[in-house]
Design a protein around this motif. Sequence first.
Motif, PDB file in Angstrom:
ATOM      1  N   PRO A  59      26.641  22.750  39.115  1.00  0.00           N
ATOM      2  CA  PRO A  59      27.996  23.144  38.701  1.00  0.00           C
ATOM      3  C   PRO A  59      28.060  24.528  38.066  1.00  0.00           C
ATOM      4  N   SER A  60      27.108  24.849  37.209  1.00  0.00           N
ATOM      5  CA  SER A  60      27.150  26.147  36.533  1.00  0.00           C
ATOM      6  C   SER A  60      26.943  27.289  37.520  1.00  0.00           C
ATOM      7  N   LEU A  61      26.146  27.061  38.541  1.00  0.00           N
ATOM      8  CA  LEU A  61      25.905  28.089  39.547  1.00  0.00           C
ATOM      9  C   LEU A  61      27.176  28.397  40.333  1.00  0.00           C
ATOM     10  N   GLN A  62      28.035  27.409  40.523  1.00  0.00           N
ATOM     11  CA  GLN A  62      29.267  27.634  41.275  1.00  0.00           C
ATOM     12  C   GLN A  62      30.153  28.643  40.565  1.00  0.00           C
ATOM     13  N   PHE A  63      30.196  28.577  39.235  1.00  0.00           N
ATOM     14  CA  PHE A  63      30.987  29.546  38.484  1.00  0.00           C
ATOM     15  C   PHE A  63      30.328  30.917  38.510  1.00  0.00           C
ATOM     16  N   ALA A  64      29.023  30.962  38.440  1.00  0.00           N
ATOM     17  CA  ALA A  64      28.304  32.235  38.484  1.00  0.00           C
ATOM     18  C   ALA A  64      28.533  32.929  39.824  1.00  0.00           C
ATOM     19  N   ILE A  65      28.485  32.169  40.907  1.00  0.00           N
ATOM     20  CA  ILE A  65      28.726  32.739  42.234  1.00  0.00           C
ATOM     21  C   ILE A  65      30.133  33.283  42.321  1.00  0.00           C
ATOM     22  N   SER A  66      31.096  32.524  41.826  1.00  0.00           N
ATOM     23  CA  SER A  66      32.488  32.950  41.855  1.00  0.00           C
ATOM     24  C   SER A  66      32.683  34.236  41.051  1.00  0.00           C
ATOM     25  N   ASP A  67      32.091  34.315  39.864  1.00  0.00           N
ATOM     26  CA  ASP A  67      32.197  35.512  39.030  1.00  0.00           C
ATOM     27  C   ASP A  67      31.555  36.712  39.707  1.00  0.00           C
ATOM     28  N   ARG A  68      30.399  36.504  40.347  1.00  0.00           N
ATOM     29  CA  ARG A  68      29.703  37.598  41.018  1.00  0.00           C
ATOM     30  C   ARG A  68      30.534  38.130  42.190  1.00  0.00           C
ATOM     31  N   ILE A  69      31.137  37.242  42.942  1.00  0.00           N
ATOM     32  CA  ILE A  69      31.979  37.663  44.066  1.00  0.00           C
ATOM     33  C   ILE A  69      33.173  38.459  43.559  1.00  0.00           C
ATOM     34  N   GLN A  70      33.777  37.995  42.479  1.00  0.00           N
ATOM     35  CA  GLN A  70      34.920  38.708  41.909  1.00  0.00           C
ATOM     36  C   GLN A  70      34.506  40.107  41.450  1.00  0.00           C
ATOM     37  N   ALA A  71      33.362  40.214  40.800  1.00  0.00           N
ATOM     38  CA  ALA A  71      32.872  41.517  40.345  1.00  0.00           C
ATOM     39  C   ALA A  71      32.604  42.439  41.537  1.00  0.00           C
ATOM     40  N   GLN A  72      32.012  41.905  42.594  1.00  0.00           N
ATOM     41  CA  GLN A  72      31.751  42.711  43.790  1.00  0.00           C
ATOM     42  C   GLN A  72      33.057  43.173  44.424  1.00  0.00           C
ATOM     43  N   ASN A  73      34.046  42.301  44.471  1.00  0.00           N
ATOM     44  CA  ASN A  73      35.343  42.674  45.033  1.00  0.00           C
ATOM     45  C   ASN A  73      35.997  43.795  44.226  1.00  0.00           C
ATOM     46  N   GLN A  74      35.901  43.709  42.902  1.00  0.00           N
ATOM     47  CA  GLN A  74      36.466  44.765  42.059  1.00  0.00           C
ATOM     48  C   GLN A  74      35.749  46.086  42.290  1.00  0.00           C
ATOM     49  N   TYR A  75      34.436  46.039  42.405  1.00  0.00           N
ATOM     50  CA  TYR A  75      33.657  47.242  42.670  1.00  0.00           C
ATOM     51  C   TYR A  75      34.062  47.865  44.012  1.00  0.00           C
ATOM     52  N   LEU A  76      34.155  47.027  45.036  1.00  0.00           N
ATOM     53  CA  LEU A  76      34.527  47.528  46.366  1.00  0.00           C
ATOM     54  C   LEU A  76      35.938  48.105  46.361  1.00  0.00           C
ATOM     55  N   GLN A  77      36.863  47.472  45.648  1.00  0.00           N
ATOM     56  CA  GLN A  77      38.227  47.987  45.572  1.00  0.00           C
ATOM     57  C   GLN A  77      38.238  49.356  44.898  1.00  0.00           C
ATOM     58  N   HIS A  78      37.434  49.520  43.868  1.00  0.00           N
ATOM     59  CA  HIS A  78      37.330  50.816  43.193  1.00  0.00           C
ATOM     60  C   HIS A  78      36.791  51.880  44.162  1.00  0.00           C
ATOM     61  N   ILE A  80      36.991  51.870  47.435  1.00  0.00           N
ATOM     62  CA  ILE A  80      38.036  52.136  48.445  1.00  0.00           C
ATOM     63  C   ILE A  80      39.098  53.057  47.865  1.00  0.00           C
ATOM     64  N   ASP A  81      39.528  52.792  46.635  1.00  0.00           N
ATOM     65  CA  ASP A  81      40.524  53.645  45.986  1.00  0.00           C
ATOM     66  C   ASP A  81      40.022  55.077  45.864  1.00  0.00           C
ATOM     67  N   SER A  82      38.746  55.241  45.532  1.00  0.00           N
ATOM     68  CA  SER A  82      38.157  56.583  45.414  1.00  0.00           C
ATOM     69  C   SER A  82      38.152  57.300  46.762  1.00  0.00           C
ATOM     70  N   ILE A  83      37.803  56.585  47.801  1.00  0.00           N
ATOM     71  CA  ILE A  83      37.777  57.178  49.143  1.00  0.00           C
ATOM     72  C   ILE A  83      39.182  57.591  49.568  1.00  0.00           C
ATOM     73  N   ILE A  84      40.152  56.745  49.309  1.00  0.00           N
ATOM     74  CA  ILE A  84      41.546  57.065  49.658  1.00  0.00           C
ATOM     75  C   ILE A  84      42.010  58.307  48.902  1.00  0.00           C
ATOM     76  N   GLU A  85      41.638  58.405  47.642  1.00  0.00           N
ATOM     77  CA  GLU A  85      42.004  59.575  46.843  1.00  0.00           C
ATOM     78  C   GLU A  85      41.396  60.844  47.434  1.00  0.00           C
ATOM     79  N   ILE A  86      40.137  60.786  47.828  1.00  0.00           N
ATOM     80  CA  ILE A  86      39.467  61.938  48.435  1.00  0.00           C
ATOM     81  C   ILE A  86      40.135  62.311  49.757  1.00  0.00           C
ATOM     82  N   LEU A  87      40.441  61.328  50.577  1.00  0.00           N
ATOM     83  CA  LEU A  87      41.091  61.588  51.857  1.00  0.00           C
ATOM     84  C   LEU A  87      42.472  62.192  51.653  1.00  0.00           C
TER      85      LEU A  87
END
Length: 94
Positions: A59-78, A80-87
């Motif tokens: 059970p505890s691993l399920q929350f850790a996986i979910s948190d890690r995915i959310q953190a990765q998504n936030q990083y990727l969104q950042h 993407i935003d940087s690339i769009i700004e440069i373009l």
Amino acid sequence: MQKIIERIKSRRCELGYSQEFMAEKLSLDTSSYARIESLKTSISLERFLQICDILNLDPSLQFAISDRIQAQNQYLQHQIDSIIEILNKINQKL
């Protein structure tokens, strides 16, 4: 919670368990279990722990996986935003 439920459903399928099987193990009717997997109803902590036990999930691993995915998504969104700004800056210079 969506990622956790997706992981539960994925694990159920990996093990070849049907929704009917899960419902029976949890003393639920099949439609009640289906509503859990479709996020149409919330589940208690006790029910979550029962599901993890049936699927042999930590059970505890399920929350850790979910948190890690959310953190990765936030990083990727950042990124993407940087690339769009440069373009946009390049486009303004053209």
